[in-house]
Design a protein around this motif. Structure first.
Motif, PDB file in Angstrom:
ATOM      1  N   UNK A   1      -0.503  97.220  40.642  1.00 44.68           N
ATOM      2  CA  UNK A   1       0.549  98.144  41.071  1.00 44.68           C
ATOM      3  C   UNK A   1       1.938  97.628  40.750  1.00 44.68           C
ATOM      4  N   UNK A   2       2.125  96.318  40.853  1.00 42.24           N
ATOM      5  CA  UNK A   2       3.419  95.720  40.507  1.00 42.24           C
ATOM      6  C   UNK A   2       3.731  95.944  39.030  1.00 42.24           C
ATOM      7  N   UNK A   3       2.729  95.732  38.182  1.00 39.81           N
ATOM      8  CA  UNK A   3       2.916  95.916  36.737  1.00 39.81           C
ATOM      9  C   UNK A   3       3.193  97.382  36.418  1.00 39.81           C
ATOM     10  N   UNK A   4       2.486  98.286  37.080  1.00 39.44           N
ATOM     11  CA  UNK A   4       2.700  99.716  36.861  1.00 39.44           C
ATOM     12  C   UNK A   4       4.130 100.108  37.239  1.00 39.44           C
ATOM     13  N   UNK A   5       4.598  99.632  38.367  1.00 47.13           N
ATOM     14  CA  UNK A   5       5.965  99.908  38.808  1.00 47.13           C
ATOM     15  C   UNK A   5       6.979  99.321  37.835  1.00 47.13           C
ATOM     16  N   UNK A   6       6.748  98.104  37.419  1.00 45.97           N
ATOM     17  CA  UNK A   6       7.654  97.427  36.496  1.00 45.97           C
ATOM     18  C   UNK A   6       7.777  98.176  35.173  1.00 45.97           C
ATOM     19  N   UNK A   7       6.639  98.620  34.619  1.00 46.60           N
ATOM     20  CA  UNK A   7       6.639  99.268  33.316  1.00 46.60           C
ATOM     21  C   UNK A   7       6.832 100.783  33.396  1.00 46.60           C
ATOM     22  N   UNK A   8       6.869 101.330  34.610  1.00 47.22           N
ATOM     23  CA  UNK A   8       7.091 102.764  34.768  1.00 47.22           C
ATOM     24  C   UNK A   8       5.915 103.604  34.305  1.00 47.22           C
ATOM     25  N   UNK A   9       4.709 103.098  34.544  1.00 45.23           N
ATOM     26  CA  UNK A   9       3.488 103.799  34.148  1.00 45.23           C
ATOM     27  C   UNK A   9       2.546 103.863  35.351  1.00 45.23           C
ATOM     28  N   UNK A  10       1.426 104.563  35.176  1.00 44.50           N
ATOM     29  CA  UNK A  10       0.439 104.642  36.253  1.00 44.50           C
ATOM     30  C   UNK A  10      -0.429 103.390  36.275  1.00 44.50           C
ATOM     31  N   UNK A  11      -1.108 103.200  37.396  1.00 44.94           N
ATOM     32  CA  UNK A  11      -2.055 102.092  37.510  1.00 44.94           C
ATOM     33  C   UNK A  11      -3.168 102.259  36.469  1.00 44.94           C
ATOM     34  N   UNK A  12      -3.572 103.495  36.201  1.00 45.49           N
ATOM     35  CA  UNK A  12      -4.610 103.783  35.208  1.00 45.49           C
ATOM     36  C   UNK A  12      -4.187 103.276  33.832  1.00 45.49           C
ATOM     37  N   UNK A  13      -2.924 103.479  33.483  1.00 50.31           N
ATOM     38  CA  UNK A  13      -2.417 103.008  32.194  1.00 50.31           C
ATOM     39  C   UNK A  13      -2.503 101.493  32.101  1.00 50.31           C
ATOM     40  N   UNK A  14      -2.155 100.793  33.173  1.00 47.50           N
ATOM     41  CA  UNK A  14      -2.256  99.333  33.176  1.00 47.50           C
ATOM     42  C   UNK A  14      -3.715  98.920  32.991  1.00 47.50           C
ATOM     43  N   UNK A  15      -4.636  99.601  33.668  1.00 45.47           N
ATOM     44  CA  UNK A  15      -6.060  99.304  33.489  1.00 45.47           C
ATOM     45  C   UNK A  15      -6.482  99.544  32.036  1.00 45.47           C
ATOM     46  N   UNK A  16      -5.969 100.609  31.426  1.00 46.84           N
ATOM     47  CA  UNK A  16      -6.288 100.882  30.018  1.00 46.84           C
ATOM     48  C   UNK A  16      -5.780  99.765  29.114  1.00 46.84           C
ATOM     49  N   UNK A  17      -4.570  99.291  29.379  1.00 50.48           N
ATOM     50  CA  UNK A  17      -4.007  98.182  28.585  1.00 50.48           C
ATOM     51  C   UNK A  17      -4.883  96.940  28.688  1.00 50.48           C
ATOM     52  N   UNK A  18      -5.388  96.689  29.896  1.00 48.99           N
ATOM     53  CA  UNK A  18      -6.276  95.540  30.097  1.00 48.99           C
ATOM     54  C   UNK A  18      -7.575  95.744  29.318  1.00 48.99           C
ATOM     55  N   UNK A  19      -8.155  96.936  29.415  1.00 41.12           N
ATOM     56  CA  UNK A  19      -9.407  97.236  28.706  1.00 41.12           C
ATOM     57  C   UNK A  19      -9.243  97.132  27.195  1.00 41.12           C
ATOM     58  N   UNK A  20      -8.063  97.506  26.700  1.00 39.39           N
ATOM     59  CA  UNK A  20      -7.778  97.453  25.257  1.00 39.39           C
ATOM     60  C   UNK A  20      -7.324  96.065  24.805  1.00 39.39           C
ATOM     61  N   UNK A  21      -7.334  95.101  25.729  1.00 39.87           N
ATOM     62  CA  UNK A  21      -6.877  93.727  25.457  1.00 39.87           C
ATOM     63  C   UNK A  21      -5.423  93.669  25.011  1.00 39.87           C
ATOM     64  N   UNK A  22      -4.631  94.621  25.436  1.00 37.47           N
ATOM     65  CA  UNK A  22      -3.201  94.594  25.134  1.00 37.47           C
ATOM     66  C   UNK A  22      -2.446  93.782  26.180  1.00 37.47           C
ATOM     67  N   UNK A  23      -2.990  93.764  27.398  1.00 40.57           N
ATOM     68  CA  UNK A  23      -2.372  93.026  28.504  1.00 40.57           C
ATOM     69  C   UNK A  23      -3.431  92.093  29.074  1.00 40.57           C
ATOM     70  N   UNK A  24      -3.094  90.823  29.142  1.00 39.29           N
ATOM     71  CA  UNK A  24      -4.033  89.824  29.653  1.00 39.29           C
ATOM     72  C   UNK A  24      -4.062  89.861  31.172  1.00 39.29           C
ATOM     73  N   UNK A  25      -5.249  90.000  31.732  1.00 39.81           N
ATOM     74  CA  UNK A  25      -5.433  89.963  33.183  1.00 39.81           C
ATOM     75  C   UNK A  25      -6.204  88.704  33.550  1.00 39.81           C
ATOM     76  N   UNK A  26      -5.908  88.163  34.711  1.00 34.04           N
ATOM     77  CA  UNK A  26      -6.555  86.947  35.193  1.00 34.04           C
ATOM     78  C   UNK A  26      -7.204  87.209  36.547  1.00 34.04           C
ATOM     79  N   UNK A  27      -8.029  86.281  36.956  1.00 30.15           N
ATOM     80  CA  UNK A  27      -8.558  86.283  38.316  1.00 30.15           C
ATOM     81  C   UNK A  27      -7.706  85.308  39.108  1.00 30.15           C
TER      82      UNK A  27
END
Length: 83
Positions: A41-67
């Protein structure tokens, strides 16, 4: 100082805080603060996009997500690298 040491660039300011030349201006523009860990949610707010878009970026390996602890998924450097 060796030649290799002289050519080393650091991402730290003299006071020890990290420097993110792309992330920090965006945070200021959005009225947000630099955090050690960001959630989806923080990333979505920062980039002005939906949470779904951030999840898509992660799935497309455009944005690195960590545990990370809690629901944290990103470090500041991850968001800087994305920009």
């Amino acid at each position: 100082m060796t030649e290799a040491q002289g050519n080393t660039k650091t991402m730290a300011r003299p006071n020890g805080s990290a420097c993110y030349p792309l992330l920090q201006p965006l945070l200021q523009q959005r009225g947000l603060q630099l955090l050690p860990i960001y959630k989806i949610g923080d990333a979505a707010l920062l980039f002005g996009v939906s949470r779904r878009t951030v999840h898509d970026w992660i799935s497309d390996n455009r944005l690195r997500a960590r545990t990370l602890p809690g629901r944290g998924r990103f470090l500041s450097q991850d968001l800087e690298d994305f920009l």
